[in-house]
Scaffold this motif. Structure first.
Motif, mmCIF file in Angstrom:
data_model
loop_
_atom_site.group_PDB
_atom_site.id
_atom_site.type_symbol
_atom_site.label_atom_id
_atom_site.label_comp_id
_atom_site.label_asym_id
_atom_site.label_seq_id
_atom_site.Cartn_x
_atom_site.Cartn_y
_atom_site.Cartn_z
ATOM 1 N N TYR A 21 0.824 -1.214 0.000
ATOM 2 C CA TYR A 21 0.000 0.000 0.000
ATOM 3 C C TYR A 21 0.855 1.260 0.000
ATOM 4 N N THR A 22 1.957 1.237 0.758
ATOM 5 C CA THR A 22 2.850 2.390 0.740
ATOM 6 C C THR A 22 3.448 2.557 -0.650
ATOM 7 N N MET A 80 0.729 4.071 -2.897
ATOM 8 C CA MET A 80 0.460 5.470 -2.563
ATOM 9 C C MET A 80 1.611 6.370 -2.986
ATOM 10 N N LYS A 90 -10.403 6.594 -8.178
ATOM 11 C CA LYS A 90 -10.102 7.387 -6.980
ATOM 12 C C LYS A 90 -9.369 8.654 -7.394
ATOM 13 N N PHE A 117 -7.373 11.644 -6.113
ATOM 14 C CA PHE A 117 -6.651 12.030 -4.895
ATOM 15 C C PHE A 117 -6.397 13.531 -4.840
ATOM 16 N N LYS A 174 -2.106 15.600 3.735
ATOM 17 C CA LYS A 174 -2.783 14.311 3.930
ATOM 18 C C LYS A 174 -3.559 13.929 2.673
ATOM 19 N N ASP A 175 -3.682 12.628 2.481
ATOM 20 C CA ASP A 175 -4.376 12.127 1.298
ATOM 21 C C ASP A 175 -5.870 12.100 1.519
ATOM 22 N N GLU A 176 -6.576 12.722 0.593
ATOM 23 C CA GLU A 176 -8.029 12.598 0.596
ATOM 24 C C GLU A 176 -8.421 12.112 -0.787
ATOM 25 N N ALA A 177 -9.468 11.341 -0.856
ATOM 26 C CA ALA A 177 -9.867 10.804 -2.154
ATOM 27 C C ALA A 177 -11.378 10.861 -2.315
ATOM 28 N N GLU A 178 -11.790 11.099 -3.547
ATOM 29 C CA GLU A 178 -13.201 10.942 -3.922
ATOM 30 C C GLU A 178 -13.245 9.706 -4.801
ATOM 31 N N THR A 179 -14.118 8.771 -4.476
ATOM 32 C CA THR A 179 -14.160 7.511 -5.212
ATOM 33 C C THR A 179 -15.507 7.336 -5.890
ATOM 34 N N SER A 236 -2.928 -3.700 6.972
ATOM 35 C CA SER A 236 -3.654 -2.676 6.236
ATOM 36 C C SER A 236 -5.137 -2.844 6.487
ATOM 37 N N PHE A 280 -1.362 0.987 7.335
ATOM 38 C CA PHE A 280 -2.155 1.636 6.283
ATOM 39 C C PHE A 280 -3.610 1.588 6.694
ATOM 40 N N TRP A 337 -21.875 3.280 -6.476
ATOM 41 C CA TRP A 337 -21.486 3.898 -5.211
ATOM 42 C C TRP A 337 -20.466 5.013 -5.423
ATOM 43 N N THR A 338 -20.548 6.024 -4.583
ATOM 44 C CA THR A 338 -19.488 7.023 -4.507
ATOM 45 C C THR A 338 -19.207 7.259 -3.026
ATOM 46 N N TYR A 339 -18.005 7.669 -2.729
ATOM 47 C CA TYR A 339 -17.695 8.004 -1.337
ATOM 48 C C TYR A 339 -16.461 8.882 -1.279
ATOM 49 N N GLN A 340 -16.256 9.468 -0.118
ATOM 50 C CA GLN A 340 -15.014 10.194 0.136
ATOM 51 C C GLN A 340 -14.183 9.369 1.108
ATOM 52 N N SER A 341 -12.892 9.596 1.094
ATOM 53 C CA SER A 341 -12.067 8.855 2.044
ATOM 54 C C SER A 341 -10.812 9.632 2.385
ATOM 55 N N LYS A 342 -10.233 9.278 3.500
ATOM 56 C CA LYS A 342 -8.921 9.794 3.883
ATOM 57 C C LYS A 342 -8.026 8.590 4.105
ATOM 58 N N ILE A 343 -6.769 8.778 3.740
ATOM 59 C CA ILE A 343 -5.851 7.640 3.730
ATOM 60 C C ILE A 343 -4.574 8.012 4.463
ATOM 61 N N CYS A 366 -0.658 6.284 5.640
ATOM 62 C CA CYS A 366 0.303 5.165 5.638
ATOM 63 C C CYS A 366 1.158 5.185 6.900
#
Lengths: 190, 155
Positions: free
Chosen positions: A89-90, A93, A154, A156, A162-167, B78, B107, B121-127, B129
């Motif tokens: 994952y790292t 990203m 996604k 980004f 910080k990482d934010e994403a709309e999916t 993760s 992660f 589906w749609t969504y927002q997210s924060k990630i 590591c």
């Protein structure tokens, strides 16, 4: 745009029978596409100059990541370390943090899951820094992902470090055109 | 020190927490979801993918944690934390307890503001590591600003 098979470090040529799914693709900021398909699955690591005491054959994403890191991103310590330690994952990203678009085939090919779910992929896009060259190359990827049942797109944004994403989920046929439509639509407005 | 056993799948609702720990007989997340859905036919879940099911279940006001660590490199844990749109304060407090159990993770993607339209589906997210407990803590602190339905929790 130039397409390079990152497993062989040579120009990417689509298999003549086109029966090998795209495994991973990375679109660099200059539009170059580093890509490979599943034809390398189960090949010995030794073919790629990598020795591994536990696994002898290329089977999972991180195996492909290790070969990619052997030829590319040599000056990116995070990518090199993540590939070496198999921190997938790292690794993924950091590819996005480097301003690259990433396609990742995360289909489960075995068992009933494949019958139910079919082919699934992810398209990770550094939306704030994507270049015109990358957008042009993205269109060239379309034929390779059209057969996927669903693509997780996604977008980004790096906010406050910080990482934010709309999916959004889309079909393989629509994923890229929908993203590009939104992107160009927004550009016309501004 | 003995390694703490973490659930492969955790579903939190106002009433209960359902935990499913790794079992050799179960191969992928859908096998774990099948166990959960057998006990919750009332949810009438349609999706066939692990994330699709998770989003649909979260839509029924549940919080979900999935361990998505790769088998070949499980020393890098993760996770995916999917949050409901209208959580009660009790559920928010239960989610906050995850800060502790996820401290070994490297992660985490936190999914919120889930929507469904005719495309899917749609969504927002924060990630993140790194430093997952503080990442969760900071997210929960800010959650009320990104979702007005979330009550600001008092420390």
């Amino acid at each position: 745009m130039k397409k390079i098979d990152f497993m062989t470090n040579q120009e990417y040529v689509m298999p003549s029978d086109n029966n090998q799914d795209l495994k991973m693709a990375i679109i660099l900021p200059d539009g170059t596409i580093l890509m490979t398909d599943k034809s390398h699955d189960d090949e010995p690591f030794g073919n790629y100059g990598i020795t591994d005491s536990e696994r002898r054959f290329i089977t999972v994403h991180v195996d492909y990541a290790r070969v990619l890191a052997k030829h590319f991103f040599l000056d990116n310590d995070i990518i090199q370390e993540a590939a070496k330690t198999e921190n997938l994952y790292t690794f993924l990203m950091e590819i996005v943090h480097s301003g690259c678009i990433l396609f990742n085939n995360n289909t489960t090919y075995t068992g009933p899951m494949f019958i139910l779910h079919q082919k699934h992929g992810q398209l990770l896009i550094p939306d704030d820094v994507v270049t015109e060259e990358q957008l042009a190359s993205l269109q060239e990827l379309e034929p390779f992902i059209q057969s996927f049942r669903s693509i997780e797109v996604k977008k980004f944004h790096i906010l406050n470090g910080k990482d934010e994403a709309e999916t959004i989920y889309s079909s393989g046929e629509d994923a890229i055109s929908t993203y590009l439509g939104e992107k160009y639509g927004r550009k016309k407005i501004t | 020190m003995e390694e703490r056993k973490l659930p492969k799948l955790l579903v939190l609702s106002d009433q209960q927490a359902d935990s499913f720990y790794p079992q050799k007989a179960l191969q992928n997340h859908m096998d774990y979801w099948d166990l959960y859905l057998q006990n919750h036919p009332e949810l009438k879940i349609q999706s066939t993918s692990k994330v699709g099911v998770a989003l649909e279940v979260a839509y029924h006001n549940r919080a979900i944690f999935m361990d998505i660590s790769a088998k070949e490199a499980d020393h890098f844990k993760s996770g995916l934390l999917i949050l409901p749109n209208l959580p009660s304060l009790k559920l928010q407090q239960d989610i906050a307890l995850l800060e502790d159990i996820l401290q070994d993770f490297s992660f985490l993607e936190i999914v919120y503001n889930i929507r469904q339209n005719n495309q899917g589906w749609t969504y927002q997210s924060k990630i993140s590591c790194s430093n997952i407990p503080s990442f969760i803590g900071e997210f929960l602190e800010d959650w009320s600003t990104v979702n007005p339905s979330v009550l600001k929790m008092k420390k």
